[in-house]
Design a protein around this motif. Structure first.
Motif, PDB file in Angstrom:
ATOM      1  N   ARG A   1      20.545  16.583  -3.845  1.00  0.00           N
ATOM      2  CA  ARG A   1      20.890  17.913  -3.870  1.00  0.00           C
ATOM      3  C   ARG A   1      20.597  18.501  -2.103  1.00  0.00           C
ATOM      4  N   HIS A   2      19.572  17.889  -1.740  1.00  0.00           N
ATOM      5  CA  HIS A   2      19.336  18.213  -0.239  1.00  0.00           C
ATOM      6  C   HIS A   2      19.748  17.235   0.768  1.00  0.00           C
TER       7      HIS A   2
ATOM      8  N   ASN B   1      18.245  25.430   1.050  1.00  0.00           N
ATOM      9  CA  ASN B   1      18.053  24.843   2.005  1.00  0.00           C
ATOM     10  C   ASN B   1      16.724  24.137   2.279  1.00  0.00           C
ATOM     11  N   LEU B   2      16.730  23.350   3.060  1.00  0.00           N
ATOM     12  CA  LEU B   2      15.446  22.262   3.189  1.00  0.00           C
ATOM     13  C   LEU B   2      14.139  23.522   3.571  1.00  0.00           C
TER      14      LEU B   2
ATOM     15  N   LEU C   1      13.321  25.366   0.602  1.00  0.00           N
ATOM     16  CA  LEU C   1      12.651  24.334  -0.479  1.00  0.00           C
ATOM     17  C   LEU C   1      11.401  24.188  -0.265  1.00  0.00           C
TER      18      LEU C   1
END
Length: 385
Positions: free
Chosen positions: A35-36, A93-94, A97
């Motif tokens: 996903r990321h 986004n990271l 997250l």
């Protein structure tokens, strides 16, 4: 007494909810990679951030419980934990997250301390142990969350699973939260020291390190038993997974029997017997001639490990001169650091000296806890209030 019985099942529901969220989180972890578009190393750092968030929050949970009571804090953080998984799964986004995972760890960590403190309150009211079975409900919740969560992800997708978990957790906390026991005044407890996050009581820190010594072997079986069985004992893929499976199964079952054993034999003797069983199991696994024997030994070790941490939490919650929340927050913080330490440190040591010697050394660590068992005698002073 009826109120205490109701509170006992309410706190069991909180334990089950906490475990359910954690169990449902497990099958979501691999999906974060695609996903990321991140590496396993980056995922490891994110998971470390979740763990550090939990441990850091435990520092403050005790003071919150001293001020507002375990019932209020368990309810508040139970409600806040419910939407934590969707926040992680839906993070766009990271950076968000990473923030969401650290937040989830902090919320779950605070709820963990509060529900353990409330379980101590139930023990005080009932005059008998209920901590081990409470942790058994956590294991049961984790099992259901993992199995059902995996099924829902496969059938309906990750987002649907996360939202469903949040809804079920929210409903459970709303129903169980009001039935939690309010903290009774305990005149022997000391006031929190201004601006002091770390208690100065050395005996409390010893309990914390005893908890760490119990959790590191648990983490060693969780993270490395399969690799040990495969690499050093030649087990196939299926049998490699049976080491932790057997360990987890006996640990969950014994937690539901642990309170009866502790009520009959006392916390000190139960901890001593548990320590000897777990040490013998890990020592046998370390010297096992084949994978079948090692799996049997890991399964046997689970019988002993099951009730060691619950007993230590009860001892902390009844620590003389301290509020249950403050004492438990210290012990859980140090103990759960073992879960953070175990994956990397055990892997490093295993690579250099082999897992046979590593598991044998962890058996010695558990014998140290056994020798220190008289430190938990405060957990034996339960009388109905």
């Amino acid at each position: 007494m009826q109120q205490a019985q109701t509170g006992r099942w309410a706190v069991a529901a909180m334990f089950a909810t906490n475990g359910f969220v954690m169990g449902a989180w497990a099958p979501q972890i691999p999906l974060l990679l695609t996903r990321h578009d991140i590496t396993t190393s980056m995922l490891g750092l994110l998971i470390l951030g979740l763990g550090l968030g939990a441990v850091a929050a435990m520092l403050f949970a005790g003071r919150l419980i001293q001020t507002y009571g375990s019932r209020s804090i368990a309810r508040a953080f139970g409600l806040a934990t419910a939407p934590a998984l969707p926040l992680v799964v839906l993070a766009p986004n990271l950076p968000l997250l990473a923030l969401a995972m650290a937040l989830m760890g902090a919320l779950i960590g605070c709820m963990d301390v509060a529900m353990n403190a409330n379980a101590v309150e139930v023990e005080r009211r009932l005059g008998r142990a209920i901590m081990s079975s409470s942790h058994g409900f956590w294991s049961l919740g984790g099992f259901v969350g993992g199995i059902a969560g995996s099924y829902v992800i496969a059938k309906f997708g990750a987002e649907s699973q996360a939202l469903t978990v949040a809804a079920l957790a929210l409903i459970t906390v709303l129903l169980a939260g009001p039935k939690l026991l309010a903290d009774a005044p305990h005149p022997t407890e000391t006031k929190p020291e201004p601006h002091a996050l770390f208690p100065r009581d050395a005996s409390l820190w010893i309990l914390g390190f005893m908890a760490l010594f119990c959790m590191v072997p648990e983490g060693a079986v969780l993270d490395w038993a399969a690799i040990y069985l495969n690499r050093e004992l030649g087990a196939d893929l299926f049998r490699s997974g049976l080491g932790f499976a057997g360990f987890a199964a006996t640990m969950a079952l014994m937690r539901f029997a642990g309170d009866r054993l502790r009520n009959r034999f006392g916390a000190v003797k139960t901890l001593q017997i548990s320590g000897l069983i777990s040490a013998a199991g890990l020592l046998g696994a370390g010297f096992a001639p084949n994978d079948i024997t090692a799996i049997a030994c890991f399964t046997f070790a689970g019988l002993g490990v099951a009730n060691m941490v619950p007993i230590l939490f009860s001892a902390a919650g009844n620590h003389p001169g301290m509020a249950a929340g403050a004492a438990i927050s210290t012990v859980t913080m140090v103990g759960y650091a073992g879960i953070l330490i175990a994956p990397s440190s055990i892997g490093f040591i295993g690579d250099h000296i082999g897992f046979r010697a590593t598991y044998a050394a962890l058996a010695v660590v558990l014998l140290i806890v056994t020798a220190l068992a008289p430190r938990v005698k405060a957990a034996d002073g339960l009388k109905p209030l």
